[in-house]
Design an enzyme around this catalytic site. Structure first.
Site, PDB file in Angstrom:
ATOM      1  N   TYR A 174      34.795  29.752  47.199  1.00 36.78           N
ATOM      2  CA  TYR A 174      35.106  28.419  46.678  1.00 36.78           C
ATOM      3  C   TYR A 174      34.979  27.330  47.744  1.00 36.78           C
ATOM      4  CZ  TYR A 174      36.737  29.901  42.063  1.00 36.78           C
ATOM      5  OH  TYR A 174      36.800  30.376  40.786  1.00 36.78           O
ATOM      6  N   LYS A 225      37.261  44.120  48.072  1.00 35.52           N
ATOM      7  CA  LYS A 225      36.065  44.954  47.905  1.00 35.52           C
ATOM      8  C   LYS A 225      35.619  45.312  49.318  1.00 35.52           C
ATOM      9  CE  LYS A 225      32.693  46.684  45.391  1.00 35.52           C
ATOM     10  NZ  LYS A 225      32.836  47.808  44.445  1.00 35.52           N
ATOM     11  N   ASP A 255      36.924  46.260  41.436  1.00 37.87           N
ATOM     12  CA  ASP A 255      36.353  46.855  40.218  1.00 37.87           C
ATOM     13  C   ASP A 255      37.311  47.889  39.627  1.00 37.87           C
ATOM     14  OD1 ASP A 255      35.814  48.285  42.551  1.00 37.87           O
ATOM     15  OD2 ASP A 255      33.790  48.887  41.961  1.00 37.87           O
ATOM     16  N   ASP A 281      40.316  34.595  40.595  1.00 40.31           N
ATOM     17  CA  ASP A 281      39.900  33.811  39.427  1.00 40.31           C
ATOM     18  C   ASP A 281      39.564  34.744  38.276  1.00 40.31           C
ATOM     19  OD1 ASP A 281      38.916  31.581  37.875  1.00 40.31           O
ATOM     20  OD2 ASP A 281      36.909  32.338  38.331  1.00 40.31           O
ATOM     21  N   ASP A 325      41.895  35.950  34.557  1.00 42.88           N
ATOM     22  CA  ASP A 325      41.490  35.825  33.153  1.00 42.88           C
ATOM     23  C   ASP A 325      41.706  37.165  32.454  1.00 42.88           C
ATOM     24  OD1 ASP A 325      40.764  33.170  33.356  1.00 42.88           O
ATOM     25  OD2 ASP A 325      38.775  33.449  32.463  1.00 42.88           O
TER      26      ASP A 325
HETATM   27  C1  IPM Z   1      40.801  28.435  37.180  1.00 37.85           C
HETATM   28  C2  IPM Z   1      39.519  27.798  36.721  1.00 37.85           C
HETATM   29  C3  IPM Z   1      38.920  27.031  37.880  1.00 37.85           C
HETATM   30  C4  IPM Z   1      38.608  28.019  38.980  1.00 37.85           C
HETATM   31  C5  IPM Z   1      37.673  26.196  37.542  1.00 37.85           C
HETATM   32  C6  IPM Z   1      37.918  25.240  36.385  1.00 37.85           C
HETATM   33  C7  IPM Z   1      37.163  25.445  38.745  1.00 37.85           C
HETATM   34  O1  IPM Z   1      38.648  28.739  36.210  1.00 37.85           O
HETATM   35  O2  IPM Z   1      41.710  27.705  37.583  1.00 37.85           O
HETATM   36  O3  IPM Z   1      40.912  29.669  37.109  1.00 37.85           O
HETATM   37  O4  IPM Z   1      37.533  28.616  38.996  1.00 37.85           O
HETATM   38  O5  IPM Z   1      39.466  28.187  39.845  1.00 37.85           O
HETATM   39 MN    MN Z   2      39.450  30.755  36.145  1.00 37.60          MN
END
Ligand code: IPM
Ligand code: MN
Length: 334
Positions: free
Chosen positions: A125, A176, A209, A233, A237
């Protein structure tokens, strides 16, 4: 104490869910003065503004920032993400991205109670890299991962402190190291050295993984996880998906050194497809607001909000009806 709270509703469902989060904060009775900042994809499309220097300076003076979601499909990828959200993370040194996952047993698993700590200012990032010969058949694009000993160590220390404060006192490093032998080596060494200072915390290491398999098949094995920016990140999710859905996934972008405000936001995006339909689940934003209350030191209020959300499973209805019900439940406990 009246807290100064900056509100960045942002785009799509962002303003809708933030309104409910602040409604629930109102119900706790914690006093605050909100100041709205008009930032995000919609503002950019209107007048080209992303993050004015004056706004950034103003934000530094707040106690906390509540953000809904930023990004619109008609703005090229990266403009708002890098120019606004990542700029805030980097400029305000929000070096910890704390993402809790807490849900009871379901058809998916026997329940989840874990906290993911994502390093929030470095890795891929950081923006290292660039193009050569862009647009030609011989073009080259690189995007490096920046890992500083300081940045890794402060994330790892935060994770050990958090693990120590929890009942299970267990911390897993996710990386990793078998392929990313430079970055992974630094992470592993920093982790092992700090671990020696925390003999009361049990540790484990998983490749990212493999962690994806465990997240789905056996999330109960995790207590606290620490990982790098991009792995965190993606993994969070997945964490949302296995722990009540992305509508419950909350986050705190923390500056634990408290050299400025921390920023709280749901993990989900602006969901332009459902914006304006009043169907967005405000719970992720509401739990993020509870994290904000906690970080401000308003523990009792934070607990009341979390409990009200936990008891709200049966509540259905529009975004504001869900917010109303949770606010009423918080008020009922006053
Ligand atoms: C998150 C989002 C952000 C990230 C994006 C919107 C830049 O996906 O906060 O997880 O990748 O960190
Ligand atoms: Mn995200």
């Amino acid at each position: 104490m009246t807290y100064k709270i900056a509100i960045i509703g942002g785009d799509g469902i962002g303003p809708e869910v933030v309104a409910e989060a602040m409604k629930v904060v109102d119900a706790t009775g914690v006093a605050y003065e909100p100041v709205a900042f008009d930032l995000g994809g919609a503002r950019y499309l209107r007048d080209g503004t992303i993050l004015p220097a004056a706004d950034l300076e103003a934000l530094r003076g707040f106690d906390a920032i509540m953000l809904g979601a930023v990004g619109t499909p008609d703005v090229p990828p990266g403009v708002i993400e890098r120019g606004l959200l990542l700029a805030l993370r980097f400029e305000l040194d929000l070096y910890i991205n704390l993402r809790p996952f807490l849900v009871g047993p379901s058809a998916l698993n026997d329940g989840v109670d874990m906290m993911v700590i994502r390093e929030n200012t470095e890795g891929t990032y950081a923006g290292e890299g660039g193009f050569m010969r862009k647009g030609t058949p011989h073009e080259v694009a690189t995007q490096g991962s920046v890992n500083t000993r300081m940045g890794v160590e402060r994330a790892v220390r935060y994770a050990f402190d958090l693990a120590r404060s929890r009942e299970r006192k267990h911390l897993t490093l996710v990386h990793k190291t078998n392929v990313l032998t430079f970055a992974g080596d630094l992470w592993q060494r920093a982790f092992d050295e700090v671990a020696a200072e925390y003999p009361d915390v049990d540790t484990a290491y998983h490749h990212v993984d493999a962690a994806c398999i465990y997240f789905v098949q056996d999330p109960g094995r995790y207590d606290v996880i620490v990982t790098d920016n991009l792995f965190g990140d993606i993994l969070t999710d997945l964490g949302g998906a296995v722990a009540g859905g992305i509508g419950r996934a909350a986050s705190g972008n923390l500056n634990p050194a408290r050299t400025g405000p921390s920023l709280f936001e749901p993990v989900h995006g602006s969901a332009p497809d459902i914006a304006g339909t009043a169907t967005a689940d405000p719970r992720a934003a509401i739990i993020s607001a509870a994290m904000m209350l906690e970080f401000l030191g308003e523990r009792a209020a934070a607990t009341r909000v979390r409990e009200a959300v936990a008891k709200s499973d049966h509540v259905t209805g529009s975004t504001s009806e869900v917010g109303d019900a949770i606010a009423a439940s918080v008020q009922g406990e006053n």
